[in-house]
Design a protein around this motif. Structure first.
Motif, short mmCIF file in Angstrom:
data_model
loop_
_atom_site.label_atom_id
_atom_site.label_comp_id
_atom_site.label_asym_id
_atom_site.label_seq_id
_atom_site.Cartn_x
_atom_site.Cartn_y
_atom_site.Cartn_z
N PRO A 173 0.79 -1.09 0.13
CA PRO A 173 0.05 0.05 -0.08
C PRO A 173 1.03 1.43 0.00
CG PRO A 173 -0.66 -1.68 1.68
CD PRO A 173 0.71 -2.05 1.13
N PHE A 174 0.25 2.41 -0.31
CA PHE A 174 0.94 3.52 -0.24
C PHE A 174 0.24 4.31 0.46
CE2 PHE A 174 2.42 7.79 -1.26
CZ PHE A 174 3.65 7.79 -1.10
N VAL A 175 0.86 5.06 1.52
CA VAL A 175 0.21 6.01 2.49
C VAL A 175 0.51 7.42 2.28
CG1 VAL A 175 0.06 6.64 5.08
CG2 VAL A 175 0.38 4.13 4.28
N PHE A 176 -0.43 8.11 1.87
CA PHE A 176 -0.41 9.52 1.57
C PHE A 176 -0.43 10.24 2.79
CE2 PHE A 176 -1.93 7.82 -2.43
CZ PHE A 176 -1.18 8.34 -3.16
N ALA A 177 -1.01 10.30 3.95
CA ALA A 177 -1.29 10.96 4.81
C ALA A 177 -1.62 10.07 6.07
CB ALA A 177 -2.30 12.05 4.86
N ALA A 178 -0.89 10.42 7.36
CA ALA A 178 -1.24 9.74 8.52
C ALA A 178 -1.47 10.72 9.69
CB ALA A 178 -0.02 8.73 8.79
N TRP A 179 -2.07 10.43 10.66
CA TRP A 179 -2.31 11.15 11.78
C TRP A 179 -1.20 11.32 12.62
CZ3 TRP A 179 -5.96 14.25 12.09
CH2 TRP A 179 -7.41 14.05 11.80
N THR A 180 -0.70 12.46 12.96
CA THR A 180 0.56 12.60 13.49
C THR A 180 0.67 13.57 14.67
OG1 THR A 180 1.56 12.23 11.36
CG2 THR A 180 3.17 13.48 13.00
N LEU A 181 1.17 13.01 16.01
CA LEU A 181 1.19 13.90 17.22
C LEU A 181 2.17 15.06 16.93
CD1 LEU A 181 0.88 11.13 19.76
CD2 LEU A 181 -1.07 12.21 18.69
N GLY A 182 2.05 16.21 17.52
CA GLY A 182 2.91 17.29 17.70
C GLY A 182 3.75 16.90 18.57
N GLN A 183 5.18 17.54 18.65
CA GLN A 183 6.22 17.49 19.58
C GLN A 183 5.45 18.10 20.94
OE1 GLN A 183 9.09 15.95 19.64
NE2 GLN A 183 9.57 15.86 17.63
N GLY A 184 4.89 19.04 20.80
CA GLY A 184 4.25 20.01 21.88
C GLY A 184 3.58 19.27 22.62
N PHE A 185 2.18 18.52 22.06
CA PHE A 185 1.09 17.69 22.60
C PHE A 185 1.88 16.63 23.40
CE2 PHE A 185 -1.58 14.08 22.25
CZ PHE A 185 -3.03 14.43 22.90
N VAL A 186 2.75 15.93 22.59
CA VAL A 186 3.59 14.79 23.41
C VAL A 186 4.05 15.14 24.62
CG1 VAL A 186 5.11 13.08 23.04
CG2 VAL A 186 3.62 13.46 21.35
N ALA A 187 4.80 16.41 24.68
CA ALA A 187 5.46 16.72 25.75
C ALA A 187 4.59 17.13 26.96
CB ALA A 187 6.22 18.05 25.35
N ARG A 188 3.20 17.69 26.64
CA ARG A 188 2.50 18.20 27.79
C ARG A 188 1.45 16.83 28.08
NH1 ARG A 188 1.42 21.84 23.93
NH2 ARG A 188 -0.20 21.31 22.61
N SER A 189 1.34 16.06 27.29
CA SER A 189 -0.06 15.47 27.28
C SER A 189 0.56 14.10 28.51
CB SER A 189 -0.48 14.70 26.09
OG SER A 189 0.51 14.11 25.40
N THR A 190 -0.56 13.45 29.03
CA THR A 190 -0.12 12.17 29.69
C THR A 190 -0.71 11.16 28.63
OG1 THR A 190 -2.67 11.88 30.35
CG2 THR A 190 -0.96 13.23 31.81
N ALA A 191 -0.23 9.92 29.08
CA ALA A 191 -0.34 8.51 28.43
C ALA A 191 -2.02 8.49 28.22
CB ALA A 191 0.04 7.43 28.89
#
Length: 283
Positions: A173-191
């Motif tokens: 398969p070819f993937v054109f777009a994927a949901w991607t988390l931002g660095q800022g969100f990962v830094a401030r969010s909990t699991a």
């Protein structure tokens, strides 16, 4: 925590964002694919339906498995229109809206035809197709150009579906777009907050893919077209059900890895970025 979701404004995103804006504490903004990386880098969005090449080039923190925009054969909305065989093209007008599709065209030209034409960024316009010898068009514009090459052009155009070429060459398969988390969100969010976001995106995908007929009706009323530039419910349903695949699982990750390797081989990426995935599935 307020969740800020960014996606592209094309019809192909509709099954992935269905109902998201109605969720409590969720805001959704739509824009061009080329604008999404800056939203993540500026921490103006927590998650974006990011063009996969932008992720491979360094934008974002992690991919969210389960949902994306891809193809397992003809995609019908990412095409090279050419007035001669690709190896004879000198210049191709490429849609400035998608770096992923441009990179895919670049590697396919090199791998399939040993060709390295100049790729000139711009905006394909159906009424100006005869000004160019080659055009890469994507999304809704692709449908309009497809129709114009068959009905209004003075030239005979050869059409190459990039999803079909990729699948025939790689079997992946070819993937054109994927949901991607931002660095800022990962830094401030909990699991737990990251898991909630993943659940919301999965629920939206399930809702959208189960309701293609209703989405097609809305799209038709909004003036959207489907496969071949046909403004009909059937053409739109075919596009959303058959041309596109909205999974992001092991086969899709393998396709991303293979694309990453080709981009690195041909100098389109400075380095082969590891895939960081929320949960299992990364390198």
């Amino acid at each position: 925590m307020q969740l800020r979701v960014a996606a592209v404004s094309f019809l192909n995103t509709w099954p992935l964002i269905a109902g998201l804006a109605d969720e409590p504490g969720v805001s959704v903004v739509t824009t061009l694919p080329s604008a999404l990386p800056q939203l993540l880098e500026d921490d103006a969005a927590d998650v974006a339906l990011l063009p996969v090449f932008a992720y491979l080039a360094g934008t974002g923190a992690a991919l969210v498995p389960g949902a994306g925009i891809g193809a397992r054969g003809p995609v019908d909305s990412v095409k090279l229109f050419a007035r001669r065989p690709p190896r004879g093209l000198e210049t191709i007008l490429v849609d400035r809206g998608s770096r992923t599709s441009v990179a895919l065209l670049d590697v396919l030209l090199r791998e399939q035809w040993g060709a390295t034409p100049t790729l000139r960024s711009g905006r394909p316009r159906p009424g100006e197709i005869d000004d160019h010898e080659g055009i890469l068009a994507i999304g809704d514009v692709c449908f309009a150009v497809d129709r114009a090459t068959r009905t209004a052009s003075a030239h005979r155009w050869r059409t190459h579906d990039l999803g079909d070429l990729w699948f025939a060459t790689t079997g992946l398969p070819f993937v054109f777009a994927a949901w991607t988390l931002g660095q800022g969100f990962v830094a401030r969010s909990t699991a737990a907050e990251r898991a909630r976001l993943a659940d919301l995106l999965a629920a939206a995908r399930a809702r959208g893919t189960a309701d293609i007929d209703a989405l097609a009706g809305r799209a038709l009323a909004a003036g959207k077209c489907g496969v071949g530039g046909d403004a009909s419910r059937d053409a739109i349903c075919y596009y959303l059900r058959n041309s596109l695949h909205f999974d992001l699982g092991p086969d899709e990750f393998q396709g991303i890895r293979y694309f990453r390797g080709l981009c690195a081989r041909h100098g389109l990426l400075d380095a082969a970025r590891p895939l960081t995935v929320l949960g299992p599935g990364g390198d």
